[in-house]
Design a protein around this motif. Structure first.
Motif, PDB file in Angstrom:
ATOM      1  N   PRO A   3       0.799  -1.077  -0.059  1.00  0.00           N
ATOM      2  CA  PRO A   3       0.044   0.034  -0.099  1.00  0.00           C
ATOM      3  C   PRO A   3       0.775   1.279  -0.055  1.00  0.00           C
ATOM      4  O   PRO A   3       1.703   1.508   0.587  1.00  0.00           O
ATOM      5  CB  PRO A   3      -0.778  -0.014   1.100  1.00  0.00           C
ATOM      6  CG  PRO A   3       0.042  -0.794   2.083  1.00  0.00           C
ATOM      7  CD  PRO A   3       0.858  -1.859   1.318  1.00  0.00           C
ATOM      8  N   PRO A   9      -5.531   0.925  -2.181  1.00  0.00           N
ATOM      9  CA  PRO A   9      -5.623  -0.448  -1.595  1.00  0.00           C
ATOM     10  C   PRO A   9      -6.772  -1.376  -2.513  1.00  0.00           C
ATOM     11  O   PRO A   9      -7.464  -0.797  -3.279  1.00  0.00           O
ATOM     12  CB  PRO A   9      -6.390  -0.370  -0.412  1.00  0.00           C
ATOM     13  CG  PRO A   9      -6.753   1.057  -0.148  1.00  0.00           C
ATOM     14  CD  PRO A   9      -5.911   1.832  -1.254  1.00  0.00           C
ATOM     15  N   ASP A 346      -6.852   7.563   2.697  1.00  0.00           N
ATOM     16  CA  ASP A 346      -5.928   6.320   2.669  1.00  0.00           C
ATOM     17  C   ASP A 346      -5.401   5.603   4.208  1.00  0.00           C
ATOM     18  O   ASP A 346      -4.435   5.215   4.254  1.00  0.00           O
ATOM     19  CB  ASP A 346      -4.930   6.456   1.851  1.00  0.00           C
ATOM     20  CG  ASP A 346      -3.998   7.580   2.177  1.00  0.00           C
ATOM     21  OD1 ASP A 346      -4.534   8.394   3.116  1.00  0.00           O
ATOM     22  OD2 ASP A 346      -3.043   7.893   1.724  1.00  0.00           O
ATOM     23  N   ASP A 349      -4.318   2.251   4.917  1.00  0.00           N
ATOM     24  CA  ASP A 349      -2.980   1.773   4.091  1.00  0.00           C
ATOM     25  C   ASP A 349      -1.970   1.050   5.032  1.00  0.00           C
ATOM     26  O   ASP A 349      -1.504  -0.202   4.550  1.00  0.00           O
ATOM     27  CB  ASP A 349      -1.950   2.846   3.405  1.00  0.00           C
ATOM     28  CG  ASP A 349      -2.917   3.228   2.047  1.00  0.00           C
ATOM     29  OD1 ASP A 349      -4.033   2.554   1.635  1.00  0.00           O
ATOM     30  OD2 ASP A 349      -2.179   3.809   1.407  1.00  0.00           O
TER      31      ASP A 349
END
Length: 520
Positions: A3, A9, A346, A349
């Protein structure tokens, strides 16, 4: 796939076809460790005693990398690990970390068999016995080792539990929900010696994992969760190894097609792929520059402003390809870019599982049925009320039947908690109520089809279709082919973003017609 802001993802990789075999064998990841340690414990002991300093360093580095692939930092403790260790170990953890990594690597070499503390002690110097006790205790208690569904891990206390002497009657636990979380927790609690009962509202186990059998050949079709997204650190990969179920690596090649059936040229495909990832990189820098102001901006708004600023993807063809990447990003996050936060989109991640994405031969329900083995589950018991106090808990199901236990573990989805269909008495703490209210959950729709034969390229597992309208970019934008693992010619068309919301209003017959038009 590792990631990063430039690699969202659960994004299917679209590089050139891999040279790795299509039939994925996770045990290959442990080949270096297995070749070094050998098969028998006695052989491991002899070889460890003869290690040179250079060999010992190499072994430590190998085990650290395996631990890293399982989600453990190479040279530090997990935040949740530190408070569970004695202070003198947590304050100077270097030797403990080496021992911890050694235990993780040793178990991963053969997860079908238990790894007792005594076997670890045979391979570690006696001066570190206290570290073995701390690390093994932590890893076993938290479910990082000695878990699963092989014959060596029945849903019952291990035989040596009786050797620990008389004890108070085992505590009783009610688990609400027979999805993956509930079943896995129930098995571990049973192995820890507790009395467990699972209550499930549906007439089947699995929750959001549901493998149906469709067509004359009864092909396995995933109507729920479909892909093991990252094999490293993924407990589902361990279960598959324990059951000797083949895993099929989702191959990297994913051709894109225009609405008129033309294939997107390789040069344009790679060019826009670079543009897309560069925009995400710049979006990361933008939020760092804006600081708190980024909280009020959506990811979609931020990316579109950057696209205009850098004047990229200006032609119709370029914009369609970029829209496909945006749809793929919305699929990865199960939400519209207009609803995702530029500041936090994100944030998960660091918790992504690395490694290949895989299909499981025969369907994911094989894992569910294995997890159910030996676990007492009552079906069609929809929980309506949970009361807890000093004397334990009572759980009331639809129809008025009441179950009592010492404690309850509630594993229902976020949507059920949001609906308020389960009454808690006393009410949940404000902190949990606030989290339930603030947290969102996404939407992803799919159309599953079984054909008489495979009429598409058998050497690919995914292909994408572009859309002329940006608002419809997520409509059947990606197709998964399951012919390698399902026992039939199965295609699944995915619907993400705004198109997924519109899909909720569409008649299934109309939706199927639209998909077939695209395929034709």
């Amino acid at each position: 796939m590792s990631p990063s802001p430039s690699s969202p993802p659960r994004r299917p990789q679209r590089r050139a076809a891999s040279s790795r075999p299509a039939s994925y064998d996770e045990s290959l990841d442990d080949a270096a460790l297995t070749a070094y340690l050998g098969d028998a414990p006695s052989r491991r002991v002899r070889r460890l005693r003869r290690l040179s300093a250079e060999e010992r360093q190499r072994e430590t580095e190998t085990e650290a990398l395996i631990a890293l692939s399982l989600g453990f930092p190479i040279d530090e403790l997990l935040p949740e690990e530190r408070p569970l260790l004695p202070a003198h170990i947590a304050d100077a953890p270097n030797d403990y970390i080496v021992v911890r990594n050694h235990i993780l690597a040793s178990w991963r070499a053969d997860p079908a068999a238990p790894l007792p503390r005594a076997r670890v002690l045979e391979t570690v110097a006696a001066t570190y016995d206290h570290l073995v006790a701390a690390a093994h205790g932590y890893l076993a208690r938290e479910g990082h080792i000695n878990f699963g569904v092989s014959a060596a891990f029945p849903a019952a206390p291990p035989p040596d539990a009786a050797l620990q002497g008389p004890a108070a009657p085992a505590a009783s636990v009610i688990v609400v929900g027979a999805g993956l979380a509930g079943l896995a927790a129930a098995r571990q609690l049973l192995r820890f010696g507790l009395r467990v009962l699972v209550l499930e509202g549906r007439a089947r186990p699995g929750g959001r994992v549901y493998t149906a059998r469709l067509g004359e050949d009864a092909a396995a079709v995933e109507l729920g969760g479909s892909v093991i997204t990252g094999i490293h650190a993924n407990p589902l990969g361990v279960l598959a190894r324990q059951l000797s179920i083949p895993l099929h690596k989702v191959r990297d090649r994913c051709p894109l097609y225009y609405p008129d059936g033309r294939t997107v040229e390789t040069r344009l495909d790679r060019s826009i792929d670079l543009v897309f990832n560069t925009l995400l990189d710049h979006a990361t820098r933008l939020r760092e520059f804006l600081n708190e102001a980024a909280e009020k901006i959506s990811l979609g708004e931020g990316i579109e402003k950057l696209r205009r600023l850098y004047h990229v993807a200006t032609t119709d063809d370029e914009r369609m390809v970029l829209d496909w990447h945006f749809a793929n990003l919305e699929f990865s996050n199960a939400g519209c870019l207009s609803e995702l936060s530029l500041a936090h989109w994100d944030q998960d991640d660091p918790y992504e599982m690395g490694g290949d994405h895989c299909f499981l031969a025969g369907g994911n329900s094989r894992l569910i049925h294995a997890l159910c083995d030996g676990v007492p589950v009552l079906y069609e018991k929809t929980v309506k009320r949970i009361e807890h106090g000093e004397d334990g808990v009572s759980v009331t199901v639809e129809g008025g039947q009441v179950f009592q236990a010492d404690m309850v573990l509630c594993t229902v989805p976020l949507g059920v908690l949001k609906s308020g269909s389960i009454v808690f008495d006393p009410e949940l703490p404000e902190q949990k109520l606030g989290a339930i209210q603030r947290l969102g959950f996404g939407l992803l729709n799919k159309v599953a089809m079984v054909f008489p034969h495979v009429f598409w390229d058998e050497d690919i597992d995914t292909f994408g279709c572009l859309n002329k309208e940006s608002s419809k970019r997520g409509e059947y934008f990606l197709f998964y082919s399951y012919h390698t693992v399902s026992g039939g010619a199965v295609l699944i068309a995915l619907v993400a973003g705004e198109a997924a919301l519109e899909f909720e209003k569409v008649d299934p017959v109309v939706a199927l017609h639209r998909v077939l038009v695209i395929l034709r």
